[in-house]
Structure formats: structure tokens, C-alpha cells
Design an enzyme around this catalytic site. Structure first.
Site, PDB file in Angstrom:
ATOM      1  N   SER A 293       0.660  -1.237  -0.132  1.00 22.54           N
ATOM      2  CA  SER A 293       0.207   0.449  -0.032  1.00 22.54           C
ATOM      3  C   SER A 293       0.826   1.373  -0.347  1.00 22.54           C
ATOM      4  O   SER A 293       1.487   1.418  -1.200  1.00 22.54           O
ATOM      5  CB  SER A 293      -0.653  -0.007   1.532  1.00 22.54           C
ATOM      6  OG  SER A 293      -1.881   1.200   0.499  1.00 22.54           O
ATOM      7  N   ASP A 304      10.049   5.101 -10.906  1.00 19.04           N
ATOM      8  CA  ASP A 304       9.637   5.697 -11.799  1.00 19.04           C
ATOM      9  C   ASP A 304      10.213   6.565 -12.113  1.00 19.04           C
ATOM     10  O   ASP A 304      10.406   7.288 -12.783  1.00 19.04           O
ATOM     11  CB  ASP A 304       7.923   5.120 -11.613  1.00 19.04           C
ATOM     12  CG  ASP A 304       7.066   4.399 -12.541  1.00 19.04           C
ATOM     13  OD1 ASP A 304       8.027   3.329 -12.534  1.00 19.04           O
ATOM     14  OD2 ASP A 304       6.077   4.673 -11.987  1.00 19.04           O
ATOM     15  N   LYS A 318      -0.387  -4.313  -3.324  1.00 20.10           N
ATOM     16  CA  LYS A 318      -2.046  -3.890  -3.025  1.00 20.10           C
ATOM     17  C   LYS A 318      -1.983  -2.484  -3.667  1.00 20.10           C
ATOM     18  O   LYS A 318      -1.602  -1.496  -3.144  1.00 20.10           O
ATOM     19  CB  LYS A 318      -2.264  -3.474  -1.989  1.00 20.10           C
ATOM     20  CG  LYS A 318      -3.216  -3.215  -0.983  1.00 20.10           C
ATOM     21  CD  LYS A 318      -3.829  -2.708   0.648  1.00 20.10           C
ATOM     22  CE  LYS A 318      -5.008  -1.740   0.809  1.00 20.10           C
ATOM     23  NZ  LYS A 318      -5.222  -0.298   0.693  1.00 20.10           N
TER      24      LYS A 318
END
Length: 445
Positions: A293, A304, A318
């Protein structure tokens, strides 16, 4: 409970009347819905009138609500007064108990993760363990609330846990003493010229504590600071705003995460707003199958944005957002309302965050015996919008030829945490004059 039922029916009736010219399909669907609701009410009345013992109406209605939500996904749930208070205490960072995050799976209580520096963690309880007995009483088939209530209690009192660990020859017994659990979500230390920041949860203090860690480590190590290790292993997640805050600590600009709801235009994007407090120093992020999460939001954002190298094991997967919806002064609804996406538009649902460098925990001698349970293993989990490469979801179990050293050999060298040692050495090799993380990450893929 009758006023609640009437309120729901009135709201539904209003929705029907709002459709001035219903289509045949929509009208048929509404009629079918009303028939199903009639069946639900018939069952409620029959149980209340004919069950072998008197049953409390509130208990029946809450059971129906819980059953409805359980049919959706593993993270949607009804919160009564006790659950709401427990959630508030955990997000505030202080609660009573043993320091365990647990879930239920087919009637069994499974350990998601022990919290650092708590009775459970100090005793050696591990992620993936199954708790079968509390004080020699079988808890299989109990609800999660019932199991949690038994583990909580007055600080200073003792409780016996019987644990089944996959791969262990027999059940394990742990005698624990309850404590007031004051969660310190962030800890930090200098390992040579490397700053190590351990983030164990995302409660209301996490963002500020992370900035304090960066500031103090930068001051303590000085100009020879090589960079930082951010340890997110076994971090079950927490508050979204704190994940954004932590990511923002290490980013100059750019998107951190987006969340997309049911409607096509229901998209929220969150961006870095402040300067990179670390001054652009190299960063290595540690994750494992217990990183979930909010922890995956941080790892995915820094990965990224080419701001960090992610190492360790594939994370939990998740990729959904839960919204707390108040239903009354002491109750609420924890409902999955959106999916979140990394800056590159990746959903981590099911697949998780794949490390740039896969590094096993060689110093954990039980790692190959314990199942690696992830989101994809949970019943009724949300299916990824794009098909997940099964090679990412399933581990072939074959040993990586790059990591042949045994735990005993590492122990002789003074290494007790191989993954952390690997991360520290990696940052150390980068050094103060290392190339940008984007270049380093490209060479380690």
C-alpha cells in the site's frame, strides 16, 4: 434499527423516481433488486422469530452488512465503535497489545507483519505465521475482531500464542507480555557514510519524522555522506498523505501518485511540492513481500522518477485506496473507492513493485519454508486492469546463482541482515560523487 432501514429504502426509492423515462432493462434491474431486498428482509424476520435462541437485531444487521462487504474485496469493511477507535489509535501511533498486524484467511489468523520493537517482533514472530491458539484455546473460525480482542489487554498481562509456521516441524509457542504499543514509525542510524532510514508504518508522524531523519543524518555524517537507504520491508502501509509526504522529501518535482475511481473522470493526481531535502544524494529503497500500500506508493514513485534504485523482493501488490465514510457518531464504512497508479501509470495491484535488483534475505534461514503471501493470494482481491505477467506473480523457487552464501557463512562475517548490508554497500559504492540515480539504475537492471 428500523429508522436505518427506512432511510435506506427512502434513498433507493428517490433514485428510482429520479429516472423519468426508465428503459426496460433498467426497470427490470430495479425490480430484481427490490425482490432481492425483500428476500433479505424475509430472512431477517424469520431468523429473529424462529432461531433457537433470541438474537439481537443489531447483531443480525451488522452480520448482513459484513457479509455484503466481504463479497467485495479483502479491504472493505464495516467499522463499529470499537473498530473505529482501534483504527484511530493505530493511525495516531499508540495502542495497546502485542504489536501484530493480522488478517483472516479461510478462518485462520495470519500474521501480516510484526511491528518493530514490540513484544511480537522481539519474540521472533514472522510474517506468514498462522496463530492457531491463544492461551491454549483454538481460535480457528473466529472473526478477526474476536481474535484481536483476545490478544489485546491490560499492559503487563501475559498471553500464550501457538503458531504454525509453514516448514517448521511442529507448532511454536510464544509467551508474550502485553505492552502499550507506541509506534515509532521512523528510525534512523548512520552506517559509515550511509544514512539508513527505517520506515515501519505510515501514521500521522511518518512524514515529519522522515524529514527529521534526513536532516539529522546529513548533519551527523557531514560532507562525506554517500546517500540513503530507505527500508520499507514489512511495512503494511497506512495513510496516503504520509506516503506522499515521504516521497516529496526526496523529490524536486513531478508526480508522486494518482488515484482513479469508478467514473472515467474521477482522477486525482499528487505532485512533489518542496525541494529534495536530501540534496540529490543516491537512494536505495528496500522492499519485500510485506511492503504494501503506502510503502508501495513511495517505492513506485521514487523508482519511476529515477530517483532511487529499488532492491529486495517483489512487494505485496495492494494497489487500492480505501475511503473512511462516517455512518454515525461511532460507526463507519471502510470502502475501496479507487486504484492508485505510479507516475509511469503502473498499477501495482496484484503484481506489486518489482525491484531493480532482486536480493534475497540470505540471513533468514526460514525464508524458503514460509509462503510468500501477497494480495493476489487473498480471496476476492481486485483483479488487475491489465493482465499480470504470471512470471511476476509466481516464484519458480529456483535459487539465484548470484547468491550462494549461507546464513552461517554470513554470520561469521558479522552480517546479520544481508539485504540491508547489500543496500548499504551499494550506496557506499556510489559515493558522494556518484552519477545520477537514473544512470545507476540503468546499469543495474
Amino acid at each position: 434499527m428500523k429508522p436505518i432501514a427506512h432511510t435506506l429504502l427512502a434513498a433507493s426509492a428517490g433514485a428510482v423516481l429520479a429516472i423519468t423515462v426508465p428503459t426496460a432493462v433498467s426497470a427490470a434491474r430495479e425490480n430484481e433488486t427490490w425482490r432481492e431486498l425483500d428476500t433479505l428482509m424475509d430472512v431477517f424476520l424469520k431468523v429473529r422469530e424462529s432461531y433457537v435462541e433470541p438474537v439481537d437485531d443489531k447483531k443480525l444487521i451488522e452480520g448482513a452488512i459484513n457479509g455484503m462487504l466481504a463479497s467485495l474485496d479483502p479491504h472493505s469493511s464495516y467499522l463499529d465503535a470499537r473498530d473505529s477507535e482501534a483504527m484511530r489509535s493505530q493511525t495516531d501511533g499508540e495502542y495497546g497489545g502485542l504489536g501484530l498486524t493480522v488478517s483472516t484467511e479461510d478462518g485462520a489468523v495470519r500474521v501480516v507483519a510484526p511491528t518493530d520493537d514490540t513484544p511480537a517482533a522481539r519474540a521472533g514472530i514472522k510474517s506468514g505465521d498462522f496463530i492457531t491458539h491463544l492461551d491454549d484455546q483454538l481460535i480457528f473460525g473466529s472473526t478477526l475482531n474476536e481474535a484481536v480482542d483476545k490478544m489485546r489487554g491490560k499492559p503487563g498481562t501475559s498471553i500464550k500464542l501457538t503458531v504454525v509456521r509453514p516448514g517448521a516441524p511442529k507448532p511454536l509457542t510464544f509467551n508474550l507480555t502485553r505492552e502499550v504499543i507506541k509506534v515509532r514509525p521512523v528510525k534512523w542510524e548512520a552506517k559509515g557514510n550511509v544514512g539508513v532510514i527505517r520506515i515501519s508504518s505510515f501514521n500521522r508522524q511518518t512524514g515529519e519524522a522522515t524529514r527529521q531523519a534526513v536532516t539529522e543524518l546529513t548533519s551527523k555524517i557531514g560532507p562525506n555522506l554517500s546517500g540513503f537507504v530507505i527500508d520499507l520491508r514489512s511495512n503494511p502501509g497506512g495513510l496516503l498523505d504520509q506516503a506522499i509526504d515521504v516521497s516529496d522529501t526526496f523529490l524536486e518535482r513531478g508526480e508522486i501518485v494518482s488515484q482513479r475511481g469508478r467514473a472515467k473522470g474521477d482522477i486525482e493526481r499528487y505532485y512533489a511540492r518542496s525541494d529534495d531535502l536530501s540534496g540529490g544524494k543516491p537512494i536505495v529503497v528496500l522492499v519485500d513481500e510485506g511492503s504494501a500500500s503506502a510503502a508501495e506508493i513511495v517505492a513506485g514513485a521514487l523508482q519511476d522518477q529515477k530517483r532511487a534504485i529499488v532492491i529486495g523482493q517483489r512487494s505485496f501488490g495492494k494497489g487500492s485506496v480505501q475511503t473512511l465514510i462516517p455512518l454515525g457518531p461511532d460507526s463507519g464504512l471502510r470502502l475501496t473507492t479507487a486504484r492508485y497508479y505510479t507516475p509511469a501509470g503502473r498499477s501495482v495491484q496484484e503484481a506489486g513493485i518489482e525491484p531493480d535488483i532482486v536480493v534475497p534475505q540470505l540471513t533468514d534461514t526460514t525464508r524458503n519454508d514460509r509462503p510468500r503471501l501477497r494480495e493476489a493470494d487473498l480471496r476476492n482481491h481486485l483483479i488487475a486492469e491489465k493482465a499480470v505477467d504470471e512470471k511476476l506473480v509466481e516464484d519458480d523457487g529456483k535459487p539465484d546463482p548470484r547468491f550462494k552464501m549461507t546464513a552461517e557463512e554470513l554470520k561469521k562475517q558479522g552480517v546479520t541482515d544481508f539485504q540491508l548490508d547489500y543496500a548499504v554497500r551499494l550506496v557506499g559504492r556510489l559515493g558522494p560523487s556518484a552519477p545520477p540515480a537514473v544512470q545507476v539504475a540503468a546499469t543495474t537492471k
